[in-house]
Enzyme design. Structure first.
Site, short mmCIF file in Angstrom:
data_model
loop_
_atom_site.label_atom_id
_atom_site.label_comp_id
_atom_site.label_asym_id
_atom_site.label_seq_id
_atom_site.Cartn_x
_atom_site.Cartn_y
_atom_site.Cartn_z
N SER A 140 0.84 -1.20 0.00
CA SER A 140 0.00 0.00 0.00
C SER A 140 0.87 1.24 0.00
O SER A 140 1.96 1.26 0.59
CB SER A 140 -0.92 -0.01 1.23
N LYS A 141 0.37 2.28 -0.66
CA LYS A 141 1.23 3.46 -0.80
C LYS A 141 1.39 4.19 0.53
O LYS A 141 2.32 4.94 0.71
CB LYS A 141 0.76 4.38 -1.92
N ARG A 142 0.48 3.93 1.46
CA ARG A 142 0.63 4.59 2.76
C ARG A 142 1.69 3.91 3.61
O ARG A 142 2.37 4.51 4.39
CB ARG A 142 -0.70 4.60 3.51
N ARG A 143 1.86 2.60 3.42
CA ARG A 143 2.72 1.84 4.32
C ARG A 143 4.04 1.44 3.67
O ARG A 143 5.08 1.40 4.31
CB ARG A 143 1.94 0.58 4.72
N VAL B 132 6.14 1.95 -2.72
CA VAL B 132 5.52 1.32 -3.89
C VAL B 132 5.77 2.07 -5.19
O VAL B 132 5.49 1.56 -6.26
CB VAL B 132 3.99 1.17 -3.73
#
Ligand code: GLU
Length: 469
Positions: free
Chosen positions: A234-237, A240
């Site tokens: 995920s782009k938040r975590r 990526v």
């Protein structure tokens, strides 16, 4: 039949490595089949799209080998809004879709909170179009929808379990499911290769293909990409963005080789293989449907191997963006006129074997170009222990007396200085290295001193000595 595939990113953020993987798979498949690769930017979500994301995707694709001008497009989905609306209209006129004015709460009140999906309340109410009325597809009550999928076999969905889904919103705008099908249809797409996340959409989309009177494509839902905890990247975590890897100094060749290993492997016990081998050997039907682990550590090691395999001139050329800075890469800490290409060329082979990503070149060579090295205080504290002042004094005297300033002589000299003090070379090197480079680790010390030169080496040793008083 000419094979036509498409890559259809939504420009809502940086370019996800999973998307890059799907793009490459489409690209190779098209090439193998003598087919056409179409790029379609799905930019209908005006609130979330930004032109710079589109540009980012195009340039990242270009970087990874899907070069502008070598594919059909880019087409922009927003240009086909008329076609999407016309298709919605056709489905309504043919009785395959109906208007619905149910609010979500009304549906829930009728069905209870456990029920999922729409209950078909408006199916036979014969509502006409109107503000706030969504258009729903009338899914068949019977039969099943069989998806022919090159990766997953034939996932089969019972039609009665597929709700009457929305194809156009209350404001008349068609939703993704429909726009995506209409575009694939009008662009003559024969194979849809995309991420597994879309598999739940597929039976609905296949019903739309049928209802619009066309033969559905062959599908291939390639595995979701996960992190070490088996969570979807995920782009938040997670890291990526393909652009982030590019700007950190991953080589495009390493990156695309690695991306192709997500769920697939070339023949033999090999992972690092030339792109031409991948283009020849890759088979969609050999792709493993299970989630694919994106192993950043492995990618890093992979990249190091790719860097070491470069001819040294190519390595020097590849480092340039980090030596100067670009639009997206921060400039190095030295001024442009402080940079010395000859000095860089002299140490480049030493650096090449030691770095795993190209951005690491900067901390390895900055001591050559900065008037004063950036002293890392932790390194200083570690190296400048008791005895350091004495060792530096002796090294300065011995170095001043040298006739020849070369790595071998420097090494023998410091070795002798250390031995007189009962120190192994490693221990004797530490204060000298920190005084000259500011760090405890780096390129081989004596080659570094040779390239740095007598004057600058001695100036730095003296400055460190003064600081120790
Ligand atoms: N725009 C969709 C996405 O980025 C593409 C879906 C598809 O490939 O059909 O997820």
């Amino acid at each position: 039949m000419t094979v036509r595939v498409r890559f259809a990113p939504s420009p809502t953020g940086m370019f996800h490595v999973g998307g890059a993987r799907s793009a490459l798979q489409n690209w190779i498949f098209a090439k193998q089949q003598g087919g056409v690769f179409v790029l379609r930017v799905e930019d209908t979500d005006a609130a979330r799209n930004r032109p710079e994301w589109t540009e980012g995707i195009l340039s990242a694709l270009d970087w990874i080998g899907i070069a502008r001008g070598s594919y059909e497009g880019p087409y922009f989905q927003s240009s086909y809004a008329g076609e999407h609306r016309a298709a919605a209209q056709r489905l309504h006129e043919g009785g395959r879709a109906y208007y619905c004015d149910c609010a979500r709460e009304d549906v829930q009140a009728r069905t209870g909170p456990q029920h999922r999906g729409y209950d078909g309340f408006c199916r036979d109410r014969g509502l006409s179009a109107g503000e706030g009325r969504a258009l729903r597809f009338r899914t068949p009550d019977e039969g099943e929808t069989v998806v022919v999928d090159l990766v997953r076999g034939e996932p089969t969905f019972e039609n009665k379990l597929i709700e009457d889904f929305v194809i156009a919103r209350g404001d008349g705008s068609p939703v993704f499911l429909l726009a995506n099908v209409v575009d694939d249809m009008s662009m003559g797409i024969t194979h849809v290769i995309r991420a597994e996340e879309h598999l739940p959409n597929t039976p609905k989309q296949q019903l739309l293909w049928n209802a619009l009177g066309a033969e559905p494509p062959i599908w291939a839902h390639v595995p979701v990409v996960v992190n070490e905890k088996r969570q979807k990247l995920s782009k938040r975590r997670d890291k990526v963005a393909l652009e982030a890897y590019r700007d950190e100094g991953y080589l495009a060749d390493a990156m695309r080789n690695y991306l192709m290993l997500l769920g697939w492997a070339p023949s033999g016990d090999r992972e690092i293989v030339p792109w031409s081998v991948i283009e020849e050997e890759f088979r969609l039907d050999e792709v493993n449907p299970s989630p694919a682990f994106f192993d950043e550590k492995k990618l890093r090691a992979f990249n190091g191997d790719y860097i070491r395999a470069l001819p040294v001139d190519d390595f020097v050329a590849a480092c340039q963006p980090w030596l100067t800075g670009t639009d997206t890469i921060a400039p190095p800490p030295w001024q442009p006129d402080e940079f010395d290409p000859a000095a860089f060329a002299a140490v480049a082979p030493l650096a090449q074997t030691r770095i795993a990503v190209l951005s690491e070149i900067v901390p390895n060579v900055d001591f050559l170009f900065l008037a004063d090295p950036l002293i890392d205080e932790g390194a200083w504290a570690k190296a400048m222990k008791e005895g350091a002042a004495d060792l530096l004094d002796a090294a300065i005297v011995a170095f001043e007396a040298l006739e020849s300033w070369d790595a071998e002589t420097l090494k023998a000299t410091l070795e002798a200085v250390g031995a007189e003090r009962g120190l192994k070379l490693g221990k004797a090197q530490a204060p000298v290295r920190v005084a000259v480079t500011g760090r405890t680790v780096g390129l081989p010390l004596f080659e570094s001193l040779e390239v740095l030169g007598r004057d600058r080496t001695l100036t730095r040793l003296r400055a460190a000595r003064v600081r120790l008083v």
